[in-house]
Write an enzyme that holds these catalytic residues in place. Structure first.
Site, PDB file in Angstrom:
ATOM      1  N   HIS A  17       0.799  -1.222   0.000  1.00 17.29           N
ATOM      2  CA  HIS A  17       0.000   0.000   0.000  1.00 17.29           C
ATOM      3  C   HIS A  17       0.835   1.277   0.000  1.00 17.29           C
ATOM      4  O   HIS A  17       0.295   2.369  -0.045  1.00 17.29           O
ATOM      5  CB  HIS A  17      -0.961   0.016   1.190  1.00 17.29           C
ATOM      6  CG  HIS A  17      -0.277   0.248   2.507  1.00 17.29           C
ATOM      7  ND1 HIS A  17       0.422  -0.724   3.155  1.00 17.29           N
ATOM      8  CD2 HIS A  17      -0.158   1.366   3.252  1.00 17.29           C
ATOM      9  CE1 HIS A  17       0.926  -0.229   4.270  1.00 17.29           C
ATOM     10  NE2 HIS A  17       0.591   1.043   4.365  1.00 17.29           N
TER      11      HIS A  17
HETATM   12  C1  UD1 Z   1      -2.346   5.108   6.134  1.00 18.76           C
HETATM   13  C2  UD1 Z   1      -1.087   5.559   6.852  1.00 18.76           C
HETATM   14  C3  UD1 Z   1      -0.022   4.475   6.747  1.00 18.76           C
HETATM   15  C4  UD1 Z   1      -0.551   3.139   7.211  1.00 18.76           C
HETATM   16  C5  UD1 Z   1      -1.802   2.809   6.408  1.00 18.76           C
HETATM   17  C6  UD1 Z   1      -2.393   1.495   6.812  1.00 18.76           C
HETATM   18  C7  UD1 Z   1      -0.648   7.965   6.778  1.00 18.76           C
HETATM   19  C8  UD1 Z   1       0.199   9.004   6.174  1.00 18.76           C
HETATM   20  N1  UD1 Z   1      -0.536   6.742   6.247  1.00 18.76           N
HETATM   21  O1  UD1 Z   1      -2.036   5.014   4.752  1.00 18.76           O
HETATM   22  O2  UD1 Z   1       1.062   4.829   7.570  1.00 18.76           O
HETATM   23  O3  UD1 Z   1       0.438   2.143   6.997  1.00 18.76           O
HETATM   24  O4  UD1 Z   1      -2.749   3.863   6.644  1.00 18.76           O
HETATM   25  O5  UD1 Z   1      -3.525   1.218   6.094  1.00 18.76           O
HETATM   26  O6  UD1 Z   1      -1.359   8.247   7.711  1.00 18.76           O
HETATM   27  N2  UD1 Z   1      -9.426   4.857   1.980  1.00 18.76           N
HETATM   28  C9  UD1 Z   1     -10.645   4.258   1.798  1.00 18.76           C
HETATM   29  N3  UD1 Z   1     -11.215   3.662   2.881  1.00 18.76           N
HETATM   30  C10 UD1 Z   1     -10.632   3.639   4.099  1.00 18.76           C
HETATM   31  C11 UD1 Z   1      -9.374   4.237   4.250  1.00 18.76           C
HETATM   32  C12 UD1 Z   1      -8.786   4.829   3.194  1.00 18.76           C
HETATM   33  O7  UD1 Z   1     -11.204   4.259   0.712  1.00 18.76           O
HETATM   34  O8  UD1 Z   1     -11.223   3.108   5.058  1.00 18.76           O
HETATM   35  C13 UD1 Z   1      -8.788   5.551   0.868  1.00 18.76           C
HETATM   36  C14 UD1 Z   1      -8.604   7.024   1.216  1.00 18.76           C
HETATM   37  O9  UD1 Z   1      -9.737   7.784   0.931  1.00 18.76           O
HETATM   38  C15 UD1 Z   1      -7.417   7.389   0.375  1.00 18.76           C
HETATM   39  C16 UD1 Z   1      -6.609   6.109   0.373  1.00 18.76           C
HETATM   40  O10 UD1 Z   1      -7.479   5.038   0.699  1.00 18.76           O
HETATM   41  O11 UD1 Z   1      -7.791   7.713  -0.928  1.00 18.76           O
HETATM   42  C17 UD1 Z   1      -5.454   6.184   1.319  1.00 18.76           C
HETATM   43  O12 UD1 Z   1      -5.900   6.411   2.674  1.00 18.76           O
HETATM   44  P1  UD1 Z   1      -5.002   7.264   3.703  1.00 18.76           P
HETATM   45  O13 UD1 Z   1      -5.598   7.183   5.067  1.00 18.76           O
HETATM   46  O14 UD1 Z   1      -4.740   8.616   3.142  1.00 18.76           O
HETATM   47  O15 UD1 Z   1      -3.594   6.568   3.705  1.00 18.76           O
HETATM   48  P2  UD1 Z   1      -3.190   5.017   3.674  1.00 18.76           P
HETATM   49  O16 UD1 Z   1      -2.548   4.754   2.358  1.00 18.76           O
HETATM   50  O17 UD1 Z   1      -4.322   4.148   4.099  1.00 18.76           O
END
Ligand code: UD1
Length: 364
Positions: free
Chosen positions: A208
């Site tokens: 990821h």
């Molecule tokens: C975040 C953390 C990372 C951790 C990871 C575990 C930061 C900078 N990064 O990264 O350290 O290892 O979580 O999962 O805080 N999204 C969904 N549904 C969800 C969650 C996220 O659709 O329940 C989408 C978000 O809208 C976004 C993408 O996934 O477009 C990334 O989510 P985000 O929380 O920004 O960062 P992660 O890549 O999940």
């Protein structure tokens, strides 16, 4: 005293669960210690958040900031605005865990509002400022009052950056508290039966990190290299929402490749514990494979958890997919290291943290 416990993203929930449990135990024994659980909403899908609350018996959050989605800045800003409003009712301490955006956002707001900050998993460093998490770690640690650390390396990082020794507490690893407590409850996910998985006859892969999944070409090369290096092994790939966006366009299909939505905690760790090998770019998973003695390959150039490599079963391979095959050959030849469990990763970290807070605040 009142402690705000901040949890927002998937890797936070297993770290906060034993802390809540420990607070409850001390409160029951007559200590004046209370918590308010704040869910920032950074992760909001059922299988990225709710399933962890259910399986780990985490109580419903007292506050939900609903600040998920958006860019790094939009998300961080929304969490800060939401948490600042929550501080109309001020706690005595704000306890943050890990290195996600919620960790940094809430620690900044707390300090600016005169609330002390405790950082669980303080002091770890990858040295890679291109990772948003590294920025989060450095900013959080620059304003933290109490550092609860998982390793001597983390202690040294903090000392080197000028932190006073008396504020650093080496307590162990709350993520491992949860792992050890729940290991006997791990359960096979549905795909175990549907895809006829057998112990040690499949690998688990998770990806990821932006460096691996945001460029389609890199994601494609990694998946093909893994398929081409694993003979008859099945490949189970629980897909993170971030990765899914790019994966859909790539449409990679193979008989041995099993895609699934993100799994619950108990199901995911059942798969890991029984797997032949894990290939990942997560940091937390390398700690769990170390404790369970499962060989692990990390597709990153750096790690903030070097003890998983020097002591544990993890090998840091870098992001060049060409390096995957030789590493798997080494495992097949039986040449993978044995690995040991790092000091104080013994299931008691949360208890130590709360004992220290009780003593620092003269609660007994
Ligand atoms: C975040 C953390 C990372 C951790 C990871 C575990 C930061 C900078 N990064 O990264 O350290 O290892 O979580 O999962 O805080 N999204 C969904 N549904 C969800 C969650 C996220 O659709 O329940 C989408 C978000 O809208 C976004 C993408 O996934 O477009 C990334 O989510 P985000 O929380 O920004 O960062 P992660 O890549 O999940």
């Amino acid at each position: 005293m009142l402690i705000d416990l901040i949890a927002g993203a998937r890797p936070n929930f297993m770290k906060i669960a034993p802390i809540i449990e420990s607070i409850k135990k001390f409160k029951k024994s007559g200590i004046d210690i209370n918590y308010r659980l704040v869910h920032t909403g950074q992760h909001y899908d059922k299988n990225m958040s709710e399933s962890f609350f259910k399986e780990l018996n985490i109580p419903d959050p007292d506050l939900n900031l609903n600040a998920g989605g958006g860019t790094q800045s939009e998300q961080t800003a929304a969490i800060m605005i939401g948490y600042e409003k929550a501080l109309a009712n001020k706690p005595d301490l704000c306890l943050v865990v890990g290195d996600v955006n919620s960790t940094m956002a809430c620690s900044i707001v707390a300090r600016k509002n005169g609330v002390k900050v405790a950082h669980v998993e303080g002091g770890i460093r990858s040295g890679d400022m291109n990772m948003p998490e590294e920025v989060n770690r450095i900013v959080t640690d620059s304003i933290t009052n109490y550092f609860f650390t998982t390793s001597e390396i983390a202690n040294n990082n903090l000392l080197k950056s000028g932190i006073d020794k008396k504020n650093i507490f080496f307590v162990g690893n709350t993520m491992i508290d949860t792992l050890l407590k729940n290991r006997h409850r791990f359960k096979a996910p549905l795909i175990w039966y549907l895809d006829k998985l057998q112990k040690r006859e499949y690998i688990v892969m998770t990806l990821h990190r932006p460096s691996n999944v945001d460029q389609e070409i890199q994601l494609k090369r990694i998946i093909f290299e893994i398929i081409n290096s694993t003979d008859n092994l099945k490949i189970v790939f629980p897909v993170h929402p971030r990765t899914k966006k790019n994966l859909i366009d790539l449409n990679i299909v193979d008989d041995r490749l099993i895609y699934t939505d993100p799994l619950s905690y108990l199901e995911f760790n059942y798969l890991v514990e029984n797997s032949y090998l894990v290939i990942t770019d997560s940091g937390g998973i390398t700690e769990e494979t170390t404790v369970m003695g499962v060989p692990c390959i990390t597709l990153r150039d750096s790690t903030e958890r070097p003890e998983t490599v020097t002591i544990g079963t993890n090998e840091l391979l870098g992001t060049d997919p060409k390096r995957i095959k030789p590493a798997i050959e080494k495992l097949k030849k039986g040449e993978w290291k044995e690995g040991r469990i790092p000091h104080l990763w013994d299931g008691q970290a949360a208890k130590r943290i709360i004992e220290i807070i009780i003593s620092e605040y003269n609660l007994n």
